[in-house]
Design an enzyme around this catalytic site. Structure first.
Site, mmCIF file in Angstrom:
data_model
loop_
_atom_site.group_PDB
_atom_site.id
_atom_site.type_symbol
_atom_site.label_atom_id
_atom_site.label_comp_id
_atom_site.label_asym_id
_atom_site.label_seq_id
_atom_site.Cartn_x
_atom_site.Cartn_y
_atom_site.Cartn_z
ATOM 1 N N CYS A 94 0.783 -1.207 0.014
ATOM 2 C CA CYS A 94 -0.079 -0.087 0.005
ATOM 3 C C CYS A 94 0.661 1.348 -0.096
ATOM 4 C CB CYS A 94 -0.784 -0.085 1.243
ATOM 5 S SG CYS A 94 -2.269 -0.975 1.010
ATOM 6 N N ASP A 118 10.408 -6.796 -8.719
ATOM 7 C CA ASP A 118 10.670 -7.233 -7.414
ATOM 8 C C ASP A 118 12.126 -6.919 -6.864
ATOM 9 O OD1 ASP A 118 9.471 -9.962 -5.713
ATOM 10 O OD2 ASP A 118 11.555 -9.346 -5.339
ATOM 11 N N HIS A 166 -6.267 -2.451 -1.134
ATOM 12 C CA HIS A 166 -5.618 -3.821 -0.316
ATOM 13 C C HIS A 166 -6.497 -4.766 -0.406
ATOM 14 C CE1 HIS A 166 -3.138 -5.455 2.625
ATOM 15 N NE2 HIS A 166 -4.168 -6.135 3.005
ATOM 16 N N ASN A 169 1.629 -16.603 -4.001
ATOM 17 C CA ASN A 169 1.707 -17.463 -2.822
ATOM 18 C C ASN A 169 0.586 -17.014 -1.778
ATOM 19 O OD1 ASN A 169 4.221 -18.605 -3.747
ATOM 20 N ND2 ASN A 169 5.446 -17.029 -3.159
ATOM 21 N N GLY A 201 3.846 -19.704 1.584
ATOM 22 C CA GLY A 201 5.266 -18.755 1.477
ATOM 23 C C GLY A 201 4.718 -17.237 1.393
ATOM 24 N N HIS A 258 -0.442 -8.575 1.030
ATOM 25 C CA HIS A 258 -1.168 -7.848 0.099
ATOM 26 C C HIS A 258 -0.811 -8.662 -1.017
ATOM 27 C CE1 HIS A 258 -2.154 -3.453 -1.609
ATOM 28 N NE2 HIS A 258 -2.107 -4.378 -2.659
ATOM 29 N N HIS A 289 -0.390 -10.268 -4.322
ATOM 30 C CA HIS A 289 0.449 -10.014 -5.534
ATOM 31 C C HIS A 289 0.620 -11.250 -6.509
ATOM 32 C CE1 HIS A 289 2.855 -10.950 -2.239
ATOM 33 N NE2 HIS A 289 3.809 -11.648 -2.923
ATOM 34 N N HIS A 292 3.569 -12.878 -8.729
ATOM 35 C CA HIS A 292 4.702 -12.765 -9.426
ATOM 36 C C HIS A 292 4.616 -13.050 -10.835
ATOM 37 C CE1 HIS A 292 6.856 -12.890 -5.452
ATOM 38 N NE2 HIS A 292 5.636 -13.665 -5.103
HETATM 39 P P1 5GP Z 1 5.828 -13.411 -1.263
HETATM 40 O O1 5GP Z 1 6.900 -14.339 -0.584
HETATM 41 O O2 5GP Z 1 4.787 -12.643 -0.336
HETATM 42 O O3 5GP Z 1 4.949 -14.142 -2.416
HETATM 43 O O4 5GP Z 1 6.488 -12.189 -2.239
HETATM 44 C C1 5GP Z 1 6.996 -11.038 -1.621
HETATM 45 C C2 5GP Z 1 8.050 -10.336 -2.745
HETATM 46 O O5 5GP Z 1 8.183 -8.942 -2.496
HETATM 47 C C3 5GP Z 1 9.516 -10.979 -2.532
HETATM 48 O O6 5GP Z 1 9.750 -11.500 -3.809
HETATM 49 C C4 5GP Z 1 10.198 -9.481 -2.264
HETATM 50 O O7 5GP Z 1 11.387 -9.942 -2.944
HETATM 51 C C5 5GP Z 1 9.452 -8.660 -2.469
HETATM 52 N N1 5GP Z 1 9.524 -7.435 -2.002
HETATM 53 C C6 5GP Z 1 9.442 -7.171 -0.468
HETATM 54 N N2 5GP Z 1 9.677 -5.863 -0.218
HETATM 55 C C7 5GP Z 1 9.593 -5.265 -1.304
HETATM 56 C C8 5GP Z 1 9.697 -3.824 -1.638
HETATM 57 O O8 5GP Z 1 9.961 -2.893 -0.677
HETATM 58 N N3 5GP Z 1 9.872 -3.487 -2.918
HETATM 59 C C9 5GP Z 1 9.734 -4.346 -3.878
HETATM 60 N N4 5GP Z 1 9.893 -3.955 -5.056
HETATM 61 N N5 5GP Z 1 9.723 -5.803 -3.664
HETATM 62 C C10 5GP Z 1 9.450 -6.052 -2.345
HETATM 63 ZN ZN ZN Z 2 -1.675 -3.299 1.487
#
Ligand code: 5GP
Ligand code: ZN
Length: 118
Positions: A5, A28, A44, A82, A88, A93, A95, A97
């Site tokens: 957010c 990322d 959100h 995820n 994982g 929030h 997302h 990939h």
């Molecule tokens: P998750 O593990 O929740 O599926 O993926 C979270 C992703 O967010 C990770 O791949 C991590 O590298 C990325 N990430 C976490 N914090 C930030 C941030 O502040 N900026 C960016 N661009 N990516 C982030």
């Molecule tokens: Zn959020």
């Protein structure tokens, strides 16, 4: 407010790829492939569990546009979300990939015995 957010409202900087009224895509911070983009709804949503079909419809088109924008639409890519602890999910929030730019490997999931789920 969650970190994504804060990325939406500009409090935390990001390397943006594409955005429209409802969705944002940015690189990322810790890429797992040559192209590793995160696509999020600007509003959100905790996870895929709370995602509505209406938002998913917009997300589908948006992810296709992201793949086109970064030049991986024809070469191929992977879309992953995820969900929760076992999935994982680190950032709570929603997302997706979007990974590509090379031949991706498969099989990082877990040691598996699917008998319990069949
Ligand atoms: P998750 O593990 O929740 O599926 O993926 C979270 C992703 O967010 C990770 O791949 C991590 O590298 C990325 N990430 C976490 N914090 C930030 C941030 O502040 N900026 C960016 N661009 N990516 C982030
Ligand atoms: Zn959020």
């Amino acid at each position: 407010m969650c970190i994504f957010c804060k990325i939406v409202n500009g409090e935390i900087p990001s390397n943006k790829v594409l955005e429209n009224d409802n969705f944002l895509a940015f690189h990322d911070l810790n890429p797992k492939a040559p192209a590793h983009i995160l696509t999020i709804p600007k509003v959100h949503v905790d996870s895929f569990n709370e995602l509505t079909p209406e938002t998913m419809a917009g997300m589908t088109t948006f992810i296709q546009e992201v793949a086109e924008t970064v030049g991986i639409k024809e070469s191929g890519y992977r879309v992953i979300t995820n969900v929760g602890d076992n999935g994982g999910q680190e950032v709570k929030h929603l997302h997706f990939h979007v990974l590509g730019g090379t031949k991706l490997k498969w099989g990082h999931e877990a040691d598996a015995n699917s008998a319990d789920f069949i």
